[in-house]
Scaffold this active site. Sequence first.
Site, PDB file in Angstrom:
ATOM      1  N   ARG A   1      24.252  49.145  31.655  1.00  0.00           N
ATOM      2  CA  ARG A   1      23.876  49.622  30.181  1.00  0.00           C
ATOM      3  C   ARG A   1      23.217  50.566  30.218  1.00  0.00           C
ATOM      4  O   ARG A   1      23.393  51.806  31.754  1.00  0.00           O
ATOM      5  CB  ARG A   1      22.635  48.609  30.283  1.00  0.00           C
ATOM      6  CG  ARG A   1      22.129  47.720  29.905  1.00  0.00           C
ATOM      7  CD  ARG A   1      20.339  47.043  29.517  1.00  0.00           C
ATOM      8  NE  ARG A   1      19.658  47.029  30.665  1.00  0.00           N
ATOM      9  CZ  ARG A   1      18.703  47.293  30.422  1.00  0.00           C
ATOM     10  NH1 ARG A   1      18.360  46.235  29.423  1.00  0.00           N
ATOM     11  NH2 ARG A   1      17.726  47.493  31.801  1.00  0.00           N
TER      12      ARG A   1
ATOM     13  N   ARG B   1      -0.707  49.699  33.336  1.00  0.00           N
ATOM     14  CA  ARG B   1      -0.073  51.326  33.923  1.00  0.00           C
ATOM     15  C   ARG B   1      -0.544  52.167  33.807  1.00  0.00           C
ATOM     16  O   ARG B   1       0.500  52.882  33.771  1.00  0.00           O
ATOM     17  CB  ARG B   1       0.890  51.404  32.098  1.00  0.00           C
ATOM     18  CG  ARG B   1       0.809  51.823  31.034  1.00  0.00           C
ATOM     19  CD  ARG B   1       1.958  51.747  30.130  1.00  0.00           C
ATOM     20  NE  ARG B   1       1.370  53.255  29.121  1.00  0.00           N
ATOM     21  CZ  ARG B   1       1.629  52.689  27.589  1.00  0.00           C
ATOM     22  NH1 ARG B   1       2.875  51.469  27.835  1.00  0.00           N
ATOM     23  NH2 ARG B   1       1.208  53.773  26.999  1.00  0.00           N
TER      24      ARG B   1
ATOM     25  N   ARG C   1      13.036  57.026  35.237  1.00  0.00           N
ATOM     26  CA  ARG C   1      11.845  55.630  35.381  1.00  0.00           C
ATOM     27  C   ARG C   1      11.031  55.665  36.109  1.00  0.00           C
ATOM     28  O   ARG C   1       9.895  55.605  36.460  1.00  0.00           O
ATOM     29  CB  ARG C   1      12.748  54.641  35.271  1.00  0.00           C
ATOM     30  CG  ARG C   1      13.557  54.404  33.584  1.00  0.00           C
ATOM     31  CD  ARG C   1      14.144  53.504  33.366  1.00  0.00           C
ATOM     32  NE  ARG C   1      13.869  52.065  33.629  1.00  0.00           N
ATOM     33  CZ  ARG C   1      14.107  50.991  33.702  1.00  0.00           C
ATOM     34  NH1 ARG C   1      15.873  50.976  34.337  1.00  0.00           N
ATOM     35  NH2 ARG C   1      13.188  50.067  34.196  1.00  0.00           N
TER      36      ARG C   1
ATOM     37  N   ARG D   1      23.413  47.054  38.597  1.00  0.00           N
ATOM     38  CA  ARG D   1      23.599  46.399  37.499  1.00  0.00           C
ATOM     39  C   ARG D   1      24.765  45.785  36.284  1.00  0.00           C
ATOM     40  O   ARG D   1      24.837  46.557  36.159  1.00  0.00           O
ATOM     41  CB  ARG D   1      22.543  45.855  36.982  1.00  0.00           C
ATOM     42  CG  ARG D   1      22.126  44.596  35.837  1.00  0.00           C
ATOM     43  CD  ARG D   1      20.522  44.338  36.532  1.00  0.00           C
ATOM     44  NE  ARG D   1      20.287  45.168  35.883  1.00  0.00           N
ATOM     45  CZ  ARG D   1      18.976  44.888  35.278  1.00  0.00           C
ATOM     46  NH1 ARG D   1      18.023  45.285  36.266  1.00  0.00           N
ATOM     47  NH2 ARG D   1      17.886  46.843  35.174  1.00  0.00           N
TER      48      ARG D   1
ATOM     49  N   LYS E   1       9.582  42.119  39.373  1.00  0.00           N
ATOM     50  CA  LYS E   1       8.400  42.080  39.228  1.00  0.00           C
ATOM     51  C   LYS E   1       7.933  41.079  37.540  1.00  0.00           C
ATOM     52  O   LYS E   1       7.278  39.898  37.874  1.00  0.00           O
ATOM     53  CB  LYS E   1       7.319  43.551  38.739  1.00  0.00           C
ATOM     54  CG  LYS E   1       6.280  44.003  39.425  1.00  0.00           C
ATOM     55  CD  LYS E   1       5.876  45.038  38.370  1.00  0.00           C
ATOM     56  CE  LYS E   1       6.115  46.139  37.331  1.00  0.00           C
ATOM     57  NZ  LYS E   1       7.502  46.513  37.598  1.00  0.00           N
TER      58      LYS E   1
END
Length: 223
Positions: free
Chosen positions: A161, A88, A172, A127, A13
């Site tokens: 992370r 949201r 999430r 990542r 996004k």
Amino acid sequence: MRIVLVGPPGAGKGTQAAYLAENLAIPHISTGDLFRANISQGTPLGQQAKEYMNAGHLVPDEVTIGMAEDRMLQDDASGGFLLDGFPRNIGQAKALDAFLRGHDLRLDAVLDLEVPEDEVVARIAGRRLCRNDSGHIYHAEDNLPKVPGVCDECGGELYQREDDSEETVRKRLAVYHSETEPIVDYYRAQGLVTTISALGSVTEVTNRAMRAIESAGEGAEQS
């Protein structure tokens, strides 16, 4: 054009919002930027948000809504804006509708970036970031450094992370499905939603999004 961009974590996004806003010459309004700007400027809403965040609590809807409304009233947003991360949930979506009606405005399009859940997990969990904060990002599958675990640019250590672990990513996603995804049906009932595949290159996804926006603009002209 007044556009809402929706999609799960890892859908791209932020990247798409930046490209689209530049192409359309409208401001990109993200929730993260709203929080940072209000907190750094010491606004009353920023002070409220900081208190909640420092206490480890979610920022209440009314604070987020207030920040978004203030930003949408700024001069550079008079010709349109692209919202990223707001609304949201259904409550925020209804508040946005009420705000727009109160200013004799309306949304032109809601773009729903669609990506399979397993792809989201693979994107985020793979990542790797440079510990020297060089801004360089690698991926365990499709963007490997020349030397395993070492940044090509500065030689810094690469790490994952804590928020990027598979367990955290799936949590999430569960929050997204329960809180944010319902706004897609909310806006679909208003005839505003175009679902776009977020698979492929950044350019391919941007082109799909621009075609959807152009179609929405043509429909608005005819109505």
